[in-house]
Design a protein around this motif. Structure first.
Motif, PDB file in Angstrom:
ATOM      1  N   ASP A  47      65.150  49.202 177.328  1.00  0.00           N
ATOM      2  CA  ASP A  47      66.557  48.857 177.220  1.00  0.00           C
ATOM      3  C   ASP A  47      67.154  48.465 178.572  1.00  0.00           C
ATOM      4  O   ASP A  47      68.191  47.845 178.629  1.00  0.00           O
ATOM      5  N   SER A  50      67.584  44.643 178.990  1.00  0.00           N
ATOM      6  CA  SER A  50      68.731  44.089 178.258  1.00  0.00           C
ATOM      7  C   SER A  50      70.036  44.417 178.968  1.00  0.00           C
ATOM      8  O   SER A  50      70.909  43.567 179.111  1.00  0.00           O
ATOM      9  N   LYS A  54      72.659  41.703 180.717  1.00  0.00           N
ATOM     10  CA  LYS A  54      74.098  41.661 180.397  1.00  0.00           C
ATOM     11  C   LYS A  54      74.939  41.766 181.662  1.00  0.00           C
ATOM     12  O   LYS A  54      75.918  41.039 181.822  1.00  0.00           O
ATOM     13  N   LYS A  86      65.326  37.738 183.857  1.00  0.00           N
ATOM     14  CA  LYS A  86      64.519  38.919 183.519  1.00  0.00           C
ATOM     15  C   LYS A  86      63.706  39.392 184.714  1.00  0.00           C
ATOM     16  O   LYS A  86      63.496  40.589 184.897  1.00  0.00           O
TER      17      LYS A  86
END
Length: 104
Positions: A47, A50, A54, A86
């Motif tokens: 997580d 992600s 954001k 990423k």
């Protein structure tokens, strides 16, 4: 002149599905994942990526918009941009990732 006033309709009571009500003992218990009052444990490591994406896209929104609006930006550029974003998450140690996820 001779208009009669119509009585106001009584407000509809909310259906059981939409009304806010206390949970009774006869209802199924809420799992810790669904219970907003339960103490949250840190999310799994995957997580972090992600969350990182954001935060980075929010922080660099203006720069990303400039890239998107560049004359040489195309549909093929999107995966390259995503991969580049990423890659930034890979620079954090597992310990740092856990700290970040606990503190959010």
């Amino acid at each position: 002149m001779g208009k009669s006033k119509k009585p106001k309709p009584e407000p509809k009571s909310p259906s059981p599905a939409t009304s806010s009500r206390a949970i009774t003992e006869s209802e199924e218990p809420v799992s810790p994942a669904e219970d907003p009052t339960a103490e949250a444990s840190p999310p799994p490591k995957e997580d972090f990526e992600s969350y990182y994406i954001k935060r980075v896209t929010a922080e660099f929104a203006d720069d990303i918009d400039k890239l998107r609006n560049a004359p040489d930006f195309s549909e093929e550029s999107v995966p390259v941009l995503i991969q580049a974003l990423k890659q930034g998450s890979k620079g954090f140690s597992d310990e740092d990732k856990e700290k970040v996820m606990r503190g959010r």
